[in-house]
Design a protein around this motif. Structure first.
Motif, PDB file in Angstrom:
ATOM      1  N   VAL A   1       1.353   3.697   4.752  1.00  0.00           N
ATOM      2  CA  VAL A   1       0.342   3.556   5.802  1.00  0.00           C
ATOM      3  C   VAL A   1      -1.054   3.692   5.203  1.00  0.00           C
ATOM      4  CG1 VAL A   1      -0.573   4.628   7.906  1.00  0.00           C
ATOM      5  CG2 VAL A   1       1.881   4.286   7.656  1.00  0.00           C
ATOM      6  N   TYR A   2      -1.218   4.615   4.263  1.00  0.00           N
ATOM      7  CA  TYR A   2      -2.513   4.814   3.613  1.00  0.00           C
ATOM      8  C   TYR A   2      -2.942   3.561   2.849  1.00  0.00           C
ATOM      9  CZ  TYR A   2      -6.144   6.876   0.663  1.00  0.00           C
ATOM     10  OH  TYR A   2      -7.330   7.146   0.031  1.00  0.00           O
TER      11      TYR A   2
ATOM     12  N   TRP B   1      -4.371   1.137   5.269  1.00  0.00           N
ATOM     13  CA  TRP B   1      -5.492   1.641   6.062  1.00  0.00           C
ATOM     14  C   TRP B   1      -6.822   1.034   5.623  1.00  0.00           C
ATOM     15  CZ3 TRP B   1      -8.786   6.054   4.331  1.00  0.00           C
ATOM     16  CH2 TRP B   1      -9.726   6.410   5.291  1.00  0.00           C
ATOM     17  N   ASN B   2      -7.606   0.569   6.582  1.00  0.00           N
ATOM     18  CA  ASN B   2      -8.941   0.032   6.330  1.00  0.00           C
ATOM     19  C   ASN B   2      -9.945   0.948   7.016  1.00  0.00           C
ATOM     20  OD1 ASN B   2     -11.305  -1.387   6.061  1.00  0.00           O
ATOM     21  ND2 ASN B   2     -10.617  -3.182   7.200  1.00  0.00           N
TER      22      ASN B   2
ATOM     23  N   ARG C   1     -10.243   2.661  14.292  1.00  0.00           N
ATOM     24  CA  ARG C   1      -9.020   3.474  14.199  1.00  0.00           C
ATOM     25  C   ARG C   1      -8.052   3.054  15.293  1.00  0.00           C
ATOM     26  NH1 ARG C   1      -6.403   8.291  14.932  1.00  0.00           N
ATOM     27  NH2 ARG C   1      -6.085   9.459  13.017  1.00  0.00           N
TER      28      ARG C   1
ATOM     29  N   ASN D   1      -3.854   1.536  12.185  1.00  0.00           N
ATOM     30  CA  ASN D   1      -4.910   1.654  11.176  1.00  0.00           C
ATOM     31  C   ASN D   1      -5.480   3.072  11.233  1.00  0.00           C
ATOM     32  OD1 ASN D   1      -6.744   0.621   9.153  1.00  0.00           O
ATOM     33  ND2 ASN D   1      -8.314   0.753  10.718  1.00  0.00           N
ATOM     34  N   PHE D   2      -4.914   3.949  10.427  1.00  0.00           N
ATOM     35  CA  PHE D   2      -5.375   5.334  10.375  1.00  0.00           C
ATOM     36  C   PHE D   2      -5.034   5.935   9.024  1.00  0.00           C
ATOM     37  CE2 PHE D   2      -1.019   5.578  11.765  1.00  0.00           C
ATOM     38  CZ  PHE D   2      -0.509   6.719  11.163  1.00  0.00           C
ATOM     39  N   ASN D   3      -5.720   7.011   8.701  1.00  0.00           N
ATOM     40  CA  ASN D   3      -5.471   7.733   7.452  1.00  0.00           C
ATOM     41  C   ASN D   3      -4.426   8.808   7.740  1.00  0.00           C
ATOM     42  OD1 ASN D   3      -5.487   9.281   5.151  1.00  0.00           O
ATOM     43  ND2 ASN D   3      -7.689   9.660   5.158  1.00  0.00           N
TER      44      ASN D   3
ATOM     45  N   GLY E   1      -0.681   8.051  14.196  1.00  0.00           N
ATOM     46  CA  GLY E   1      -2.071   8.455  14.014  1.00  0.00           C
ATOM     47  C   GLY E   1      -2.612   9.299  15.142  1.00  0.00           C
TER      48      GLY E   1
ATOM     49  N   CYS F   1     -14.004   8.498   4.409  1.00  0.00           N
ATOM     50  CA  CYS F   1     -13.491   8.788   5.741  1.00  0.00           C
ATOM     51  C   CYS F   1     -14.488   9.397   6.717  1.00  0.00           C
ATOM     52  CB  CYS F   1     -12.241   9.669   5.660  1.00  0.00           C
ATOM     53  SG  CYS F   1     -11.425   9.804   7.246  1.00  0.00           S
TER      54      CYS F   1
ATOM     55  N   GLY G   1     -12.647   3.973  10.961  1.00  0.00           N
ATOM     56  CA  GLY G   1     -11.196   4.207  10.940  1.00  0.00           C
ATOM     57  C   GLY G   1     -10.805   5.662  10.840  1.00  0.00           C
ATOM     58  N   CYS G   2     -11.726   6.567  11.076  1.00  0.00           N
ATOM     59  CA  CYS G   2     -11.464   7.996  10.921  1.00  0.00           C
ATOM     60  C   CYS G   2     -11.638   8.745  12.231  1.00  0.00           C
ATOM     61  CB  CYS G   2     -12.409   8.600   9.889  1.00  0.00           C
ATOM     62  SG  CYS G   2     -12.263   7.853   8.288  1.00  0.00           S
TER      63      CYS G   2
END
Length: 130
Positions: free
Chosen positions: A50-51, A54-55, A60, A64-66, A80, A120, A125-126
């Motif tokens: 997933v990482y 991630w963009n 978010r 699309n998440f960290n 997420g 981040c 996306g954070c």
């Protein structure tokens, strides 16, 4: 005549109290797109996958998440979503050992120098804004 007029008036007024069928209640079901690893093992390999996708510049979302980001000391689930938020699901976690934790610790230290990870706070996306 008065009797038939009273019966017609009574019959037409009775429909005012009947439920209207054309105003049927709409469904209240809520549909949310879940993450790629929802209801699957949420292990370190899945998080790394997933990482990699991630963009941080994109908004978010559940796709699309960290996965390594923490918010108020909590990690997100496989979609997420953080504990306490609507639709949070406790992820399926793998068994861990001390040896695996040491390997993951080394990966965390290497990842912390990655410009993608460091971008981040404040990125779209954070979750964290600072």
């Amino acid at each position: 005549m008065f009797k038939s007029l009273a019966i017609i008036a009574l019959a037409t007024s009775a429909t005012a109290f009947a439920p209207a069928m054309h105003n049927a209640r709409a469904s209240t079901a809520v549909f949310i797109q879940l993450g790629e690893y929802d209801d699957q093992l949420w292990c370190n390999e899945a998080k790394k996958d997933v990482y990699a996708k991630w963009n941080p510049a994109a908004a978010r979302s559940t796709l699309n998440f960290n996965p390594f980001e923490t918010f108020d000391g909590n990690s997100p689930d496989a979609s997420g979503i953080f504990p306490g938020e609507p639709f949070y699901k406790d992820p399926i976690r793998p068994d861990v050992s001390y040896a695996l934790m040491l390997v993951e610790k080394a990966e965390i230290e290497a990842r912390s120098t990655d410009p993608k990870f460091m971008s981040c706070p404040g990125a779209a996306g954070c979750k964290n804004t600072k």
